[in-house]
Scaffold this motif. Structure first.
Motif, PDB file in Angstrom:
ATOM      1  N   VAL A   9      -0.988   1.280   4.131  1.00 10.71           N
ATOM      2  CA  VAL A   9       0.146   1.927   5.441  1.00 10.71           C
ATOM      3  C   VAL A   9      -0.999   1.154   6.653  1.00 10.71           C
ATOM      4  CG1 VAL A   9       0.308   3.838   7.607  1.00 10.71           C
ATOM      5  CG2 VAL A   9       0.951   4.837   5.202  1.00 10.71           C
ATOM      6  N   LEU A  10       0.402   0.484   7.083  1.00 10.13           N
ATOM      7  CA  LEU A  10       0.294  -0.769   8.232  1.00 10.13           C
ATOM      8  C   LEU A  10       0.814   0.026   9.367  1.00 10.13           C
ATOM      9  CD1 LEU A  10       0.464  -2.193   5.835  1.00 10.13           C
ATOM     10  CD2 LEU A  10      -0.061  -4.191   7.112  1.00 10.13           C
ATOM     11  N   LEU A  11      -0.081   0.317  10.852  1.00  8.19           N
ATOM     12  CA  LEU A  11       0.542   0.629  11.596  1.00  8.19           C
ATOM     13  C   LEU A  11       1.053  -0.046  12.620  1.00  8.19           C
ATOM     14  CD1 LEU A  11      -2.470   3.302  12.245  1.00  8.19           C
ATOM     15  CD2 LEU A  11      -0.518   4.274  11.788  1.00  8.19           C
ATOM     16  N   GLY A  12       1.888  -0.235  13.754  1.00  7.84           N
ATOM     17  CA  GLY A  12       2.671  -1.024  15.133  1.00  7.84           C
ATOM     18  C   GLY A  12       1.488  -0.647  15.350  1.00  7.84           C
ATOM     19  N   LYS A  13       1.096  -1.733  15.943  1.00  6.38           N
ATOM     20  CA  LYS A  13       0.632  -2.645  17.249  1.00  6.38           C
ATOM     21  C   LYS A  13       1.601  -1.676  19.275  1.00  6.38           C
ATOM     22  CE  LYS A  13      -3.546  -4.466  15.432  1.00  6.38           C
ATOM     23  NZ  LYS A  13      -4.673  -5.192  16.023  1.00  6.38           N
ATOM     24  N   GLY A  14       3.061  -2.194  18.409  1.00  4.47           N
ATOM     25  CA  GLY A  14       3.817  -2.334  19.538  1.00  4.47           C
ATOM     26  C   GLY A  14       4.263  -3.410  20.169  1.00  4.47           C
ATOM     27  N   ASP A  15       3.319  -4.616  19.305  1.00  3.56           N
ATOM     28  CA  ASP A  15       3.805  -6.217  20.088  1.00  3.56           C
ATOM     29  C   ASP A  15       4.465  -6.647  18.572  1.00  3.56           C
ATOM     30  OD1 ASP A  15       1.705  -6.693  17.847  1.00  3.56           O
ATOM     31  OD2 ASP A  15       0.203  -7.100  19.959  1.00  3.56           O
ATOM     32  N   GLY A  16       4.763  -6.141  17.852  1.00  4.86           N
ATOM     33  CA  GLY A  16       5.211  -6.641  16.838  1.00  4.86           C
ATOM     34  C   GLY A  16       4.136  -7.409  15.562  1.00  4.86           C
ATOM     35  N   SER A  17       3.099  -6.847  15.704  1.00  2.33           N
ATOM     36  CA  SER A  17       2.165  -7.017  15.208  1.00  2.33           C
ATOM     37  C   SER A  17       2.036  -5.418  14.603  1.00  2.33           C
ATOM     38  CB  SER A  17       1.123  -8.372  15.568  1.00  2.33           C
ATOM     39  OG  SER A  17       0.292  -7.299  16.596  1.00  2.33           O
ATOM     40  N   PHE A  18       0.856  -5.398  13.248  1.00  4.52           N
ATOM     41  CA  PHE A  18       0.181  -4.365  12.757  1.00  4.52           C
ATOM     42  C   PHE A  18      -1.211  -4.235  12.421  1.00  4.52           C
ATOM     43  CE2 PHE A  18       4.587  -5.326  11.443  1.00  4.52           C
ATOM     44  CZ  PHE A  18       5.176  -3.846  11.821  1.00  4.52           C
ATOM     45  N   SER A  19      -1.757  -3.296  12.768  1.00  2.00           N
ATOM     46  CA  SER A  19      -2.857  -2.874  12.229  1.00  2.00           C
ATOM     47  C   SER A  19      -2.628  -3.169  10.635  1.00  2.00           C
ATOM     48  CB  SER A  19      -3.840  -1.308  12.152  1.00  2.00           C
ATOM     49  OG  SER A  19      -3.177  -0.533  11.540  1.00  2.00           O
ATOM     50  N   SER A  20      -4.215  -3.453  10.596  1.00  3.88           N
ATOM     51  CA  SER A  20      -5.418  -3.689   8.193  1.00  3.88           C
ATOM     52  C   SER A  20      -4.546  -2.423   7.835  1.00  3.88           C
ATOM     53  CB  SER A  20      -6.791  -4.081   8.868  1.00  3.88           C
ATOM     54  OG  SER A  20      -7.493  -4.777   9.184  1.00  3.88           O
ATOM     55  N   ALA A  21      -4.182  -2.844   6.842  1.00  5.44           N
ATOM     56  CA  ALA A  21      -3.518  -2.332   5.551  1.00  5.44           C
ATOM     57  C   ALA A  21      -4.728  -0.770   5.654  1.00  5.44           C
ATOM     58  CB  ALA A  21      -3.184  -2.225   5.102  1.00  5.44           C
ATOM     59  N   THR A  22      -4.421   0.390   5.271  1.00  3.03           N
ATOM     60  CA  THR A  22      -5.277   1.698   5.042  1.00  3.03           C
ATOM     61  C   THR A  22      -4.165   1.902   3.566  1.00  3.03           C
ATOM     62  OG1 THR A  22      -5.100   2.774   6.963  1.00  3.03           O
ATOM     63  CG2 THR A  22      -6.150   3.990   5.249  1.00  3.03           C
ATOM     64  N   SER A  23      -5.272   2.127   2.585  1.00  2.00           N
ATOM     65  CA  SER A  23      -4.189   2.208   1.387  1.00  2.00           C
ATOM     66  C   SER A  23      -5.135   3.447   0.927  1.00  2.00           C
ATOM     67  CB  SER A  23      -5.290   0.967   0.125  1.00  2.00           C
ATOM     68  OG  SER A  23      -4.508  -0.407   0.344  1.00  2.00           O
ATOM     69  N   PHE A  24      -4.057   4.266  -0.078  1.00  2.00           N
ATOM     70  CA  PHE A  24      -4.511   5.442  -0.781  1.00  2.00           C
ATOM     71  C   PHE A  24      -3.993   5.585  -1.897  1.00  2.00           C
ATOM     72  CE2 PHE A  24      -2.645   5.747   3.253  1.00  2.00           C
ATOM     73  CZ  PHE A  24      -3.531   6.951   3.609  1.00  2.00           C
ATOM     74  N   PRO A  25      -4.377   6.155  -2.701  1.00  2.00           N
ATOM     75  CA  PRO A  25      -4.236   6.031  -4.165  1.00  2.00           C
ATOM     76  C   PRO A  25      -3.125   6.428  -4.934  1.00  2.00           C
ATOM     77  CG  PRO A  25      -5.719   7.319  -4.209  1.00  2.00           C
ATOM     78  CD  PRO A  25      -5.195   6.530  -2.836  1.00  2.00           C
ATOM     79  N   ALA A  26      -2.299   5.978  -5.649  1.00  2.00           N
ATOM     80  CA  ALA A  26      -0.602   6.553  -5.628  1.00  2.00           C
ATOM     81  C   ALA A  26      -0.605   6.521  -7.077  1.00  2.00           C
ATOM     82  CB  ALA A  26      -0.002   4.983  -5.815  1.00  2.00           C
ATOM     83  N   GLU A  27      -0.020   7.646  -7.461  1.00  8.50           N
ATOM     84  CA  GLU A  27       0.699   8.417  -8.938  1.00  8.50           C
ATOM     85  C   GLU A  27       1.357   6.868  -9.452  1.00  8.50           C
ATOM     86  OE1 GLU A  27      -1.070  11.015 -10.103  1.00  8.50           O
ATOM     87  OE2 GLU A  27      -2.301  11.243  -8.641  1.00  8.50           O
ATOM     88  N   GLY A  28       0.914   6.732 -10.942  1.00  9.81           N
ATOM     89  CA  GLY A  28       1.587   6.058 -11.643  1.00  9.81           C
ATOM     90  C   GLY A  28       2.397   5.052 -11.048  1.00  9.81           C
ATOM     91  N   SER A  29       3.377   4.291 -11.468  1.00  9.65           N
ATOM     92  CA  SER A  29       4.237   3.669 -11.021  1.00  9.65           C
ATOM     93  C   SER A  29       5.038   4.273  -9.349  1.00  9.65           C
ATOM     94  CB  SER A  29       4.359   2.409 -11.458  1.00  9.65           C
ATOM     95  OG  SER A  29       5.738   1.938 -10.712  1.00  9.65           O
ATOM     96  N   PRO A  30       4.499   3.721  -8.351  1.00  4.53           N
ATOM     97  CA  PRO A  30       5.723   3.997  -6.961  1.00  4.53           C
ATOM     98  C   PRO A  30       6.690   2.961  -7.010  1.00  4.53           C
ATOM     99  CG  PRO A  30       3.421   3.688  -6.798  1.00  4.53           C
ATOM    100  CD  PRO A  30       3.387   3.143  -8.335  1.00  4.53           C
ATOM    101  N   GLN A  31       7.979   4.246  -6.532  1.00  3.13           N
ATOM    102  CA  GLN A  31       9.255   2.968  -7.304  1.00  3.13           C
ATOM    103  C   GLN A  31       9.766   2.480  -5.565  1.00  3.13           C
ATOM    104  OE1 GLN A  31      10.668   2.300  -9.775  1.00  3.13           O
ATOM    105  NE2 GLN A  31       8.544   2.844 -10.154  1.00  3.13           N
ATOM    106  N   ALA A  32       9.883   4.132  -4.552  1.00  5.72           N
ATOM    107  CA  ALA A  32       9.859   3.905  -3.007  1.00  5.72           C
ATOM    108  C   ALA A  32       9.335   4.787  -2.275  1.00  5.72           C
ATOM    109  CB  ALA A  32      10.956   4.490  -3.387  1.00  5.72           C
ATOM    110  N   ILE A  33       9.434   4.472  -0.512  1.00  2.51           N
ATOM    111  CA  ILE A  33       8.961   5.540  -0.112  1.00  2.51           C
ATOM    112  C   ILE A  33       9.054   6.845   0.786  1.00  2.51           C
ATOM    113  CG2 ILE A  33       7.450   4.325   1.470  1.00  2.51           C
ATOM    114  CD1 ILE A  33       5.125   5.204   1.500  1.00  2.51           C
ATOM    115  N   ALA A  34       9.624   7.054   1.333  1.00  2.00           N
ATOM    116  CA  ALA A  34      10.326   7.542   2.394  1.00  2.00           C
ATOM    117  C   ALA A  34       9.258   8.318   3.590  1.00  2.00           C
ATOM    118  CB  ALA A  34      11.185   8.854   2.391  1.00  2.00           C
ATOM    119  N   ILE A  35       9.394   8.865   4.546  1.00  4.61           N
ATOM    120  CA  ILE A  35       8.891   9.184   5.939  1.00  4.61           C
ATOM    121  C   ILE A  35       9.510  10.302   6.649  1.00  4.61           C
ATOM    122  CG2 ILE A  35       7.598   8.543   8.278  1.00  4.61           C
ATOM    123  CD1 ILE A  35       7.176   5.775   6.776  1.00  4.61           C
TER     124      ILE A  35
END
Length: 190
Positions: free
Chosen positions: A3-29
């Motif tokens: 997850v990379l949080l948007g800063k509101g100026d077109g840039s993003f924070s450093s990625a925060t990673s989470f362990p994923a099960e198996g082989s992720p195919q997509a993501i929904a929020i």
């Protein structure tokens, strides 16, 4: 999964990673548990099988926690890129919450300085020293006033009435020496 949080100026924070099960195919929020915070839904294929599954990651972010007591929540610090475990991320003597990164000095509690740069204006004087001394830490031409203290051994004797004084390295040792003339005489003191 990251997850990379948007800063509101077109840039993003450093990625925060989470362990994923198996082989992720997509993501929904979306807020799947109704707590007002967006969660993650990740369809994946389990390793060693062709069976698709869906993992739900509940967002348990606590927006009000301020681990380092600098006046910014940990969430805000992660968003800004400052360190939620250090109240002065750039080590300039100012708490992260007073460094508003606007480039405009208003007060000592709204400095406009960059919380990730110890010397926002690049004049070799840290932001904290400039704020304490009353100069603008966003303007390289705004410098703190000089501070003079009496030198050890002061005053230095140079006759009865020193008239003029000059400085220079008279003996080549790399240190400034003083030369003074005495008023009303033909004496020179070194």
């Amino acid at each position: 999964m990251s997850v990379l949080l948007g800063k509101g100026d077109g840039s993003f924070s450093s990625a925060t990673s989470f362990p994923a099960e198996g082989s992720p195919q997509a993501i929904a929020i979306g807020d799947v548990d109704g707590d007002g915070q967006n969660d993650l839904v990740v369809p994946y294929i389990a390793f060693g099988t062709a069976t698709p599954d869906v993992a739900v990651w509940h967002n348990t972010t606590t927006f009000g926690t301020d681990t380092d007591n600098d006046g910014l929540t940990d969430f805000a610090e992660n968003f800004l890129g400052t360190n939620p475990n250090n109240p002065d991320s750039d080590g300039d003597g100012l708490l992260d919450n007073v460094e508003t990164n606007t480039g405009l000095f208003l007060t000592a509690i709204d400095t406009g300085t960059d919380p990730l740069a110890a010397d926002t204006d690049g004049d070799t004087i840290t932001d904290g020293i400039e704020v304490t001394a009353g100069s603008d830490p966003n303007d390289p031409s705004s410098l703190p006033p000089p501070v003079f203290v009496e030198a050890p051994g002061n005053p230095f004797l140079a006759g009865i009435g020193p008239f003029a004084v000059t400085m220079g390295d008279l003996n080549g040792d790399g240190h400034l020496d003083l030369a003074a003339t005495e008023s009303g005489s033909n004496r020179l003191y070194l």
